[in-house]
Scaffold this motif. Structure first.
Motif, PDB file in Angstrom:
ATOM      1  N   SER A   8       0.831  -1.199   0.000  1.00 38.74           N
ATOM      2  CA  SER A   8       0.000   0.000   0.000  1.00 38.74           C
ATOM      3  C   SER A   8       0.870   1.257   0.000  1.00 38.74           C
ATOM      4  O   SER A   8       2.053   1.213   0.340  1.00 38.74           O
ATOM      5  CB  SER A   8      -0.942   0.021   1.211  1.00 38.74           C
ATOM      6  OG  SER A   8      -0.205   0.075   2.410  1.00 38.74           O
ATOM      7  N   ASP A  82      -2.909  -0.495  -2.701  1.00 40.65           N
ATOM      8  CA  ASP A  82      -3.938   0.314  -2.044  1.00 40.65           C
ATOM      9  C   ASP A  82      -3.405   1.716  -1.765  1.00 40.65           C
ATOM     10  O   ASP A  82      -2.241   1.886  -1.397  1.00 40.65           O
ATOM     11  CB  ASP A  82      -4.366  -0.332  -0.731  1.00 40.65           C
ATOM     12  CG  ASP A  82      -5.074  -1.655  -0.941  1.00 40.65           C
ATOM     13  OD1 ASP A  82      -5.678  -1.831  -2.017  1.00 40.65           O
ATOM     14  OD2 ASP A  82      -5.017  -2.506  -0.033  1.00 40.65           O
ATOM     15  N   VAL A  84      -3.946   4.796   0.787  1.00 45.68           N
ATOM     16  CA  VAL A  84      -4.516   5.034   2.106  1.00 45.68           C
ATOM     17  C   VAL A  84      -4.326   6.500   2.484  1.00 45.68           C
ATOM     18  O   VAL A  84      -3.227   7.046   2.336  1.00 45.68           O
ATOM     19  CB  VAL A  84      -3.843   4.140   3.167  1.00 45.68           C
ATOM     20  CG1 VAL A  84      -4.461   4.386   4.545  1.00 45.68           C
ATOM     21  CG2 VAL A  84      -3.969   2.678   2.782  1.00 45.68           C
ATOM     22  N   GLU A 237      -1.003  -0.091   8.782  1.00 49.23           N
ATOM     23  CA  GLU A 237      -0.806  -0.668   7.450  1.00 49.23           C
ATOM     24  C   GLU A 237       0.323  -1.692   7.458  1.00 49.23           C
ATOM     25  O   GLU A 237       0.236  -2.731   6.807  1.00 49.23           O
ATOM     26  CB  GLU A 237      -0.497   0.449   6.441  1.00 49.23           C
ATOM     27  CG  GLU A 237      -1.698   1.237   5.993  1.00 49.23           C
ATOM     28  CD  GLU A 237      -2.752   0.380   5.315  1.00 49.23           C
ATOM     29  OE1 GLU A 237      -2.425  -0.260   4.294  1.00 49.23           O
ATOM     30  OE2 GLU A 237      -3.885   0.344   5.808  1.00 49.23           O
TER      31      GLU A 237
END
Length: 272
Positions: A8, A82, A84, A237
């Motif tokens: 991420s 991802d 974030v 994360e």
């Protein structure tokens, strides 16, 4: 990222701020007003609609005023990672800033609170610095090249959003122009010099106190508290990522050292 280990990318943004950035990109790409309204109702974008026929371009040119957060999103999408949003929510941040400013004003007018005022401000300042920067870091050619662009963008954003940083910059400008005006008026004559010195001293004292008062919320809230939120979200994360997977955080320079220190402390505590 090219090895497929990017889990991420976490950026120094919250939902309202990122909505404005995404909305600007969609407007630049020629999005219609109707589609814009639908996206705004869905909460995907934020801000007023503006026509702009120039499409956004991703470039590595240092002279191009592009957002590092937008580039992070592009690269995250490219490698299917991802994205974030790791920053504190904007309404919460504004509320904390106002509370901290009012508290600072009360402390200034209460001599018994002066020690607490200074202690909390310098404690946050030490935490923000984190001891992570040395002379070599500040003399890095890449940093020196980017300073004019970074400062220009930061000042522009502060003025555009009428933030507390903008208020602080206005106070500094008032102090500078007051000093210049007092010097010029002092040369006219003795009476003018006396009146200008008194008025100038009052203005400089007032703006100096206001600058000092506004400096505390900027350090404790804008930097230190946001560092804790960013570090906490980055740590979450990292906990979710699997073995060998990487989490990349894109932060402003003012946050890097403090966030790094908080993260190292979190990993040390989890290892015990």
């Amino acid at each position: 990222a090219r090895t497929g280990n990017l889990y991420s990318v976490i950026i120094e943004m919250c939902k309202p701020r990122w909505g404005e950035v995404r909305g600007l990109n969609l407007r630049k790409s020629g999005m219609s007003r109707r589609a814009w309204k639908q996206a705004k109702v869905s909460g995907l974008v934020n801000g007023p609609f503006r026509h702009n026929i120039s499409p956004p371009k991703i470039t590595w040119d240092l002279c191009t005023l592009q957002s590092e957060m937008e580039l992070a999103q592009t690269l995250a999408n490219l490698f299917e990672a991802d994205l974030v949003l790791g920053d504190i929510a904007l309404p919460t941040l504004h509320q904390k800033l106002i509370s901290s400013l009012l508290e600072s004003i009360r402390m200034v007018f209460n001599p018994l609170s002066w020690a607490t005022f200074l202690t909390t401000m310098f404690k946050s300042l030490r935490a923000v610095n984190g001891g992570g920067y040395g002379v070599r870091d500040y003399l890095d050619p890449r940093l020196l090249i980017s300073i004019p662009v970074a400062v220009s963008r930061y000042v522009y954003a502060a003025v555009k959003h009428r933030s507390m940083v903008c208020f602080f910059l206005i106070l500094l400008l008032i102090q500078q122009y007051t000093s210049t005006a007092v010097g010029v008026l002092s040369e006219i004559g003795p009476q003018t010099a006396k009146a200008s010195n008194i008025a100038g001293s009052m203005i400089l004292t007032l703006t100096g106190v206001l600058s000092f008062v506004s400096l505390r919320p900027m350090i404790t809230v804008l930097l230190d508290e946001r560092n804790h939120v960013l570090a906490q979200n980055i740590y979450k994360e990292c906990q979710k990522a699997g073995d060998g997977e990487v989490v990349v955080a894109v932060l402003g320079m003012a946050h890097c050292s403090g966030v790094k220190k908080l993260l190292l402390r979190s990993f040390e505590q989890s290892a015990q």
